[in-house]
Design a protein around this motif. Structure first.
Motif, short mmCIF file in Angstrom:
data_model
loop_
_atom_site.label_atom_id
_atom_site.label_comp_id
_atom_site.label_asym_id
_atom_site.label_seq_id
_atom_site.Cartn_x
_atom_site.Cartn_y
_atom_site.Cartn_z
N ASP A 285 -31.01 -5.85 -22.18
CA ASP A 285 -31.61 -7.05 -22.76
C ASP A 285 -31.58 -8.14 -21.67
OD1 ASP A 285 -31.95 -9.53 -23.90
OD2 ASP A 285 -30.53 -9.22 -25.55
N ASN A 287 -33.04 -11.14 -21.74
CA ASN A 287 -33.48 -12.44 -22.28
C ASN A 287 -32.85 -13.64 -21.60
OD1 ASN A 287 -35.45 -12.34 -24.31
ND2 ASN A 287 -34.01 -11.13 -25.54
N SER A 290 -34.44 -14.39 -18.31
CA SER A 290 -35.83 -14.76 -18.57
C SER A 290 -35.92 -16.18 -19.12
CB SER A 290 -36.42 -13.74 -19.54
OG SER A 290 -37.66 -14.16 -19.96
N GLN A 291 -35.08 -16.46 -20.13
CA GLN A 291 -35.16 -17.79 -20.77
C GLN A 291 -34.57 -18.90 -19.90
OE1 GLN A 291 -33.48 -17.11 -24.65
NE2 GLN A 291 -35.23 -15.86 -25.23
#
Ligand code: NAD
Ligand code: DAU
Length: 336
Positions: A285, A287, A290-291
């Protein structure tokens, strides 16, 4: 800025140095590498003409050599490691020496020299194995459960790195990345082993039932992720890095390679004895990176594999001797 790269003559380090020198041409890059079987100084030969790059042959387990090379360094990226799971099953000791003691020497020297950032390259393998068919993924919150001497040594080094932040305030970051593929990967690893076998007219060896899942990422996307963490990442943090949105097992990857290389499935696959303690499934994961940092992979798997096949086709002089060495290792372990 003076950037110390350890293990830069290996697969990911080489690709990272090319990337960094291209995008940060004013930095001075020092590549400190022991040149084990997996290191090749000639990968970066064309950079040796530049006054912004220099190669130093040295071993991270040698404290004096590490202390010398750390002088006036602003940034450390630690790639140096023994990296192959199969070899860690046969000869674990060197994994502990390089991956744990080597990292310890680097941390001590980085602290002494007040470096601005110590970035440690780690792996998703520290989290152990996920079950087949589940939707679970590894994230920064997943408990460490390493299965092999390789992943246990990487887990130990991650803990040590974070302890230097907690205890001494050394500004560290870690990336836990999934399986990389691309140019300059030593042909002991699955993807280059398949490609070079087929180029030599040999079959692809599939461990066990082939239903093992890895989360494949092109090495250039990994280099971009490390850059994002170096520039925008927060000290004391770890970032998981991965490439795929859906599971692809080893048999499916093998079939993709066969298709790219114009061969049919049935004649070119060979099921061989399984790896001891073989982790069933990895999925990452990504995220957080990325975020928080705006990173995401750019390569799609088919395009990345096509580019990789093309590179091995065009660079047989790079891999032929390495392949003989790798296959000798597999013969000795009865893993044909
Ligand atoms: P590699 O085996 O291709 O290269 C390792 C490099 O480290 C070689 O150049 C070798 O000579 C050097 N080295 C080994 N021991 C040393 C020592 N004691 N002192 C100095 N140099 C030494 O490895 P790779 O695939 O490029 O992996 C690089 C790093 O990325 C490793 O830390 C590995 O754990 C991590 N990683 C790899 C992958 C992957 O898919 N290959 C994925 C995630 C993380
Ligand atoms: O997940 C990140 C890790 O990926 C890195 O930390 C390691 O340094 C890197 O070596 C890699 O580890 P793996 O063990 O996943 O990679 P390897 O290429 O050795 O194997 C990938 C999968 O393919 C695994 O399920 C074993 C299988 N395999 C491997 C070889 C060499 C085969 O089926 N046949 C083979 O000949």
């Amino acid at each position: 800025m003076k950037v110390l790269i350890t293990g830069g003559a290996g697969f990911i380090g080489t690709n990272f140095i090319f990337y960094w020198c291209k995008h940060h041409p004013r930095d001075l890059v020092v590549n400190f590498d022991k040149l084990t079987y997996a290191g090749d100084r000639n990968n970066l030969k064309k950079l040796e003409k530049s006054s912004r790059y220099c190669f130093v042959c040295g071993d991270t387990t040698n404290k004096q050599a590490v202390d010398r090379v750390m002088k006036k360094v602003d940034l450390v990226v630690n790639f140096a490691a023994e990296s192959h799971v199969d070899r860690s099953i046969n000869n674990p000791q060197v994994f502990l020496e390089t991956n744990v003691l080597g990292t310890f020497n680097l941390l001590e020297a980085a602290l002494e020299n007040k470096v601005n950032r110590f970035h440690h390259i780690s792996t998703d393998e520290v989290y152990g194995s996920l079950s087949l068919g589940s939707k679970n993924k590894f994230s920064e919150k997943t408990k460490y459960e390493p299965s092999s001497p390789y992943s246990a040594s990487k887990a130990a080094s991650d803990h040590l790195v974070l302890s230097y932040w907690q205890t001494f305030g050394l500004p560290v970051t870690i990336t836990n990345c999934s399986n990389n593929y691309g140019p300059y990967q030593y042909p002991e690893k699955f993807i280059p082993r398949m490609i070079t076998n087929l180029l030599e007219g040999k079959k692809i060896p599939i461990y066990g039932d082939g239903k093992y899942v890895r989360d494949w990422l092109h090495v250039e996307d990994h280099a971009r992720a490390i850059e994002a963490v170096l520039i925008k990442g927060r000290p004391g943090e770890t970032y998981c890095v991965g490439g795929l949105k859906k599971d692809i097992n080893n048999l499916e990857i093998a079939k993709m390679i066969l298709k790219i290389m114009g061969k049919n499935d049935k004649d070119w696959l060979e099921f061989v004895v399984d790896r001891a303690g073989h982790d069933r499934r990895y999925a990452v994961d990504w995220n957080k990176i990325s975020q928080e940092l705006g990173w995401k992979p750019r390569y799609n798997l088919t395009m990345g594999l096509e580019q990789t096949v093309e590179w091995y086709r065009n660079n047989s002089s790079w891999w032929q001797n390495k392949k003989q060495e790798a296959e000798r290792f597999y013969q000795q372990t009865n893993k044909k």
